[in-house]
Design a protein around this motif. Sequence first.
Motif, short mmCIF file in Angstrom:
data_model
loop_
_atom_site.label_atom_id
_atom_site.label_comp_id
_atom_site.label_asym_id
_atom_site.label_seq_id
_atom_site.Cartn_x
_atom_site.Cartn_y
_atom_site.Cartn_z
N ARG A 169 29.55 106.96 160.84
CA ARG A 169 29.01 105.62 161.10
C ARG A 169 29.03 105.27 162.58
N ALA A 170 29.93 105.90 163.33
CA ALA A 170 29.99 105.69 164.78
C ALA A 170 29.10 106.66 165.53
N GLY A 171 28.33 107.50 164.83
CA GLY A 171 27.38 108.41 165.47
C GLY A 171 27.96 109.73 165.90
N LEU B 188 31.67 115.88 160.15
CA LEU B 188 31.51 116.91 159.13
C LEU B 188 32.79 117.73 158.95
N LYS B 189 33.54 117.91 160.01
CA LYS B 189 34.81 118.65 159.90
C LYS B 189 35.76 117.95 158.94
N PHE B 190 35.88 116.63 159.08
CA PHE B 190 36.79 115.89 158.21
C PHE B 190 36.24 115.77 156.79
N ALA B 191 34.93 115.61 156.67
CA ALA B 191 34.32 115.56 155.33
C ALA B 191 34.53 116.88 154.60
N SER B 192 34.52 117.98 155.35
CA SER B 192 34.76 119.29 154.73
C SER B 192 36.20 119.42 154.26
N VAL B 193 37.14 118.88 155.04
CA VAL B 193 38.54 118.89 154.62
C VAL B 193 38.71 118.13 153.31
N ALA B 194 38.05 116.98 153.20
CA ALA B 194 38.20 116.13 152.02
C ALA B 194 37.64 116.78 150.76
N THR B 195 36.70 117.69 150.92
CA THR B 195 36.06 118.32 149.76
C THR B 195 36.40 119.80 149.64
N ASP B 196 37.41 120.24 150.36
CA ASP B 196 37.82 121.65 150.36
C ASP B 196 38.71 121.91 149.15
N ARG B 197 38.20 122.65 148.19
CA ARG B 197 38.94 122.88 146.96
C ARG B 197 40.02 123.95 147.11
N VAL B 198 40.01 124.65 148.20
CA VAL B 198 41.01 125.71 148.40
C VAL B 198 42.23 125.16 149.14
N HIS B 199 41.98 124.51 150.27
CA HIS B 199 43.09 124.05 151.11
C HIS B 199 43.47 122.60 150.85
N GLY B 200 42.56 121.82 150.32
CA GLY B 200 42.85 120.41 150.07
C GLY B 200 43.34 120.21 148.65
N GLY B 201 43.24 118.95 148.21
CA GLY B 201 43.72 118.64 146.89
C GLY B 201 42.83 119.19 145.79
N GLY B 202 41.55 119.39 146.07
CA GLY B 202 40.65 119.90 145.06
C GLY B 202 40.07 118.84 144.15
N VAL B 203 40.40 117.56 144.41
CA VAL B 203 39.91 116.50 143.55
C VAL B 203 38.38 116.42 143.61
N ARG B 204 37.75 116.22 142.46
CA ARG B 204 36.29 116.07 142.40
C ARG B 204 35.99 114.58 142.44
N ASP B 205 35.68 114.07 143.61
CA ASP B 205 35.47 112.65 143.81
C ASP B 205 34.03 112.40 144.24
N ALA B 206 33.33 111.53 143.51
CA ALA B 206 31.92 111.28 143.80
C ALA B 206 31.72 110.69 145.20
N LEU B 207 32.62 109.79 145.60
CA LEU B 207 32.47 109.17 146.92
C LEU B 207 32.61 110.21 148.03
N ARG C 200 23.07 115.57 155.87
CA ARG C 200 21.66 115.23 156.07
C ARG C 200 21.39 114.90 157.53
N GLU C 201 22.31 114.17 158.17
CA GLU C 201 22.13 113.81 159.58
C GLU C 201 22.24 115.02 160.50
N THR C 202 23.01 116.02 160.08
CA THR C 202 23.16 117.23 160.89
C THR C 202 22.15 118.31 160.48
N GLU C 203 21.16 117.91 159.68
CA GLU C 203 20.05 118.75 159.26
C GLU C 203 20.48 119.96 158.44
#
Length: 483
Positions: A395-397, A403-422, A432-435
């Motif tokens: 949101r701050a551009g 994307l690095k942090f978003a990848s951590v949040a959805t990393d099923r190997v190293h993170g919690g693995g939770v399947r969260d829609a948000l 999408r913004e990074t094409e």
Amino acid sequence: MENEQRSPGTSLVAEPRQRRSPVLRRVLIGAVAGCAVLGGLLWLLPEEPRPAPPPAPGPKAQALTAVTAGVPAALPDLAALIGDRETRVRVRPRDARSWAVLGSAYVEQGRRTGDTLYYPKAEEALRTALKVRARGNDGNAVAMDGLAALANERRDFRAARTWGEAAVKAAPRRWTTYPLLIDAYTGLGDYKATRRTLEKLLELHTGPAVMARAAAVYRDRGWREDAAAQLADAAAKATAPAEQAAWLQRSGELAWERGDREVALRHFEAAVRLDPDQREALAGEGRALAALGRTSEALNAYQVALAKQPTPQYALELGELYESLGLAQAARVQYDTLRAFAAKDAAAGVDDELVLGVFEADHGDAHDAVRRLRAEWTRQPGIPVADALGWALHRAGQDEEALKFASVATDRVHGGGVRDALYMFHRGMIERETEKFASARRHLQEALQINPYFSPLRVPLAQAALTALGEPPNEPPPSDKSG
């Protein structure tokens, strides 16, 4: 007559016996009659009273059992326990166990009501318990557990870990400490320690509270069916309505997270019927009702939950529901309420930086959100903070770092693995913004598959983004040009 012949086989003593038989008959008749009279007298005597069944435990005893075992307690029972222990410590100010129980009860009361002003009182009581000491470690163990629980409620997971590990060192077989450590490790993003601690807990104890804690770990690993089964068993085996309502509420959350609106609503409603003070279930009703299109009922459920448990999270959810309905002024009122609640919480030592950062990213100052969430990530780098920071950076551009942090949040190997829609929605929008269009499409689709109703504001954005991305290109597979 003297030479009278006897028939063969006649006994020589038969005649005397025949002469005595009337006497014997009279004796026997008298004995039978006596027994009958005695029996009648015994029948007339009152039965010896049977021991009465033990009385059901009263409110104070029920709350004491719940508080010391780390399970939810009914609010009226908690009030009775608090009143009793406040009286005790006035009379016996060096009773360490009573101080520890009082502090733990304050923590539970603050959690159940959303009144964080109980937390400073809890800390004072628990530290007093450690100061005056107890004979043996009993009072100290309860006090250290209470301080760990207090730190978790304040979202100070480092302090919770410190107190929990100290409690385990002092009493390694005390099972009630391990659920508190699981919460602390999860908040710090240390999922290996979370799993090790759960294994130890399962070795030490069984029962509904342990099942519910296992369910939380399984949910974070993405094992939703296992988590749901554990919670169903916990609710079935719970011995008190408040405890059963808590596990039903968590079952509702699991159903909601996978988009089962009707099932979630049934669980939430059942929880509220069992325990009308189950405020988390009231907020859950608001989410499920809104997803079902029962908007007026949803608004009412949120308003009741917020009135009974004034927390920033509920104010944010209600504000976003108003905003999705085009009621901007009503939404702003809730956002102002959120800030007021957060300020009150801060005065009680509660860390609301995560919810404030989420709010600022979407409805306020994105750069302020990044500042808050970077500091929070440094303190306690759990999965929810990674997701929120990634979104704030977007949101701050700052999409590459986002994307690095978003990848951590959805990393099923190293993170919690939770399947969260948000989380999936956030990652897809950043990609999408990074094409990274193929990955963006996949994650946005996954968000809507996990829960098609995850947010009244964001579901339309996800749908619009998918439409704009269009269908994946129908390209033929590369041909094999090798010799």
